[in-house]
Design a protein around this motif. Sequence first.
Motif: not given
Length: 127
Positions: A102-120
């Motif tokens: 989301x760019x430099x202005x993002x304040x979420x220092x912890x990041x984002x965790x997403x469940x993704x299947x191997x074909x992705x």
Amino acid sequence: MPDETDPNRLPALLEGTREKYLSRRGDGDPEFAVGDRVHVRKRHPAGHTRCPRYVRGAEGEVVADRGAHVYPDENALDGREGADGERAEQLYNVRFDAEDLWGDDCTDADGLHIELWEPYLVASDAA
């Protein structure tokens, strides 16, 4: 006719479920391991997908291997030609830096965790 209230009915119904849905089926070992850097494939399928658009093309790190689960993109095709039904694919938890999404202005220092299947996913060095 089976007794719907029989407490022993559930284990009989679940017999083999874990092996069917949570064990690796198909082409062998998982492609990625915890710590691997991966890119999300930049695909825009016409049908169902569980891959969020905002992570397509982004780079992340595999932080957990969740085992194999029914691959929803195939399962949603519901028996149409070319569909592989309830094929299991490896599922991973991938961490993305919020700033990368989301760019430099993002304040979420912890990041984002997403469940993704191997074909992705594709290895970062192959992207």
